[in-house]
Design an enzyme around this catalytic site. Sequence first.
Site, mmCIF file in Angstrom:
data_model
loop_
_atom_site.group_PDB
_atom_site.id
_atom_site.type_symbol
_atom_site.label_atom_id
_atom_site.label_comp_id
_atom_site.label_asym_id
_atom_site.label_seq_id
_atom_site.Cartn_x
_atom_site.Cartn_y
_atom_site.Cartn_z
ATOM 1 N N ASP A 9 0.884 -1.169 0.000
ATOM 2 C CA ASP A 9 0.000 0.000 0.000
ATOM 3 C C ASP A 9 0.924 1.222 0.000
ATOM 4 O O ASP A 9 2.121 1.116 0.312
ATOM 5 C CB ASP A 9 -0.857 -0.055 1.267
ATOM 6 C CG ASP A 9 -1.507 1.262 1.599
ATOM 7 O OD1 ASP A 9 -2.241 1.782 0.736
ATOM 8 O OD2 ASP A 9 -1.261 1.795 2.700
ATOM 9 N N ASP A 11 -0.149 5.164 0.830
ATOM 10 C CA ASP A 11 -0.390 6.185 1.857
ATOM 11 C C ASP A 11 -0.553 5.548 3.240
ATOM 12 O O ASP A 11 -1.442 4.749 3.449
ATOM 13 C CB ASP A 11 -1.639 6.991 1.491
ATOM 14 C CG ASP A 11 -1.423 7.791 0.214
ATOM 15 O OD1 ASP A 11 -2.191 7.597 -0.744
ATOM 16 O OD2 ASP A 11 -0.453 8.576 0.154
HETATM 17 C C1 XBP Z 1 -5.040 6.275 0.712
HETATM 18 C C2 XBP Z 1 -6.231 6.947 0.170
HETATM 19 C C3 XBP Z 1 -6.035 8.044 -0.830
HETATM 20 C C4 XBP Z 1 -5.339 9.240 -0.179
HETATM 21 C C5 XBP Z 1 -5.588 10.502 -0.975
HETATM 22 O O1 XBP Z 1 -4.594 5.425 -0.313
HETATM 23 O O2 XBP Z 1 -7.341 6.564 0.500
HETATM 24 O O3 XBP Z 1 -7.323 8.431 -1.247
HETATM 25 O O4 XBP Z 1 -5.904 9.453 1.119
HETATM 26 O O5 XBP Z 1 -5.103 10.325 -2.295
HETATM 27 P P1 XBP Z 1 -3.760 4.056 0.039
HETATM 28 P P2 XBP Z 1 -6.061 10.682 -3.553
HETATM 29 O O6 XBP Z 1 -3.661 3.953 1.559
HETATM 30 O O7 XBP Z 1 -4.572 2.946 -0.579
HETATM 31 O O8 XBP Z 1 -2.410 4.262 -0.599
HETATM 32 O O9 XBP Z 1 -6.630 12.064 -3.279
HETATM 33 O O10 XBP Z 1 -5.148 10.631 -4.742
HETATM 34 O O11 XBP Z 1 -7.105 9.599 -3.560
HETATM 35 MG MG MG Z 2 -2.951 3.205 3.288
#
Ligand code: XBP
Ligand code: MG
Length: 244
Positions: A9, A11
């Site tokens: 993953d 973020d």
């Molecule tokens: C985390 C999310 C993303 C980010 C914001 O993604 O839910 O939506 O919060 O990025 P992950 P965007 O943990 O799956 O990497 O505004 O580009 O969606």
């Molecule tokens: Mg995440």
Amino acid sequence: MILRALIFDVDGTLADTEEAHRCAFNAAFAEHGLGWQWNQRLYTALLGVTGGKERLQSYIERLDLPEVERARLHRQVPALHVSKTRHYARLMKDGRVTLRDGIAALLEEARGAGLMLAIASTTTLTNVDELLKSVLGRSSEDIFDVVACGDQVLYKKPAPDIYTLALAQLGIDAAEAVAFEDSAAGLLSAKTDGLCTIVSPSVWTASHDFARADCIVRSFDDLFGLRGVRAVHDESHPHRTEAA
Ligand code: XBP
Ligand code: MG
């Protein structure tokens, strides 16, 4: 089954990026003349919805508005998200975000062990590249064999679609990979696909339910070295790994 790939993953897992996302959203609101301000308490709650566009839409649904105004704001979401992504790229360039502890070593040891590397993320490819250029000076395709992210799938986490896509592009079964996550939605997505999943909660997800995780670590630094590790598929302990 033999371990053949690690799927990360982005973020909250590769790096703690959500504060930058939150600031980028607020910068976009100001740019568009909206009097919205997502503080950390509200953003933690809004993170229950994955996907920036989907998060904006769910926020608009919460507001007490005339329906005409609500519809106008929904129409504004794509442009708002483009602005937000531009602000996020600007924030990545200031170099304040770093990889989470243990991630650089995991990537290096996985390569040394001959494993494939993949991403399975809800965020956009632009954001993934801006993060990796900032923290590693390289683009996602230089580091990862597969980058499954954002709108490549219709249904975002907790739906399994993004992990299904990553496994298909890797050309392997779920039993041949391990997923790394930070959130309940990400864990559910990976587990629905049958993936062994290691979770390290981020500050934003500390209160999430991780009961289905195969392993929970305070930091990815706590993980064993990967050298010589192979997955031993044992019916009574699927995905048990042991030093070779
Ligand atoms: C985390 C999310 C993303 C980010 C914001 O993604 O839910 O939506 O919060 O990025 P992950 P965007 O943990 O799956 O990497 O505004 O580009 O969606
Ligand atoms: Mg995440």
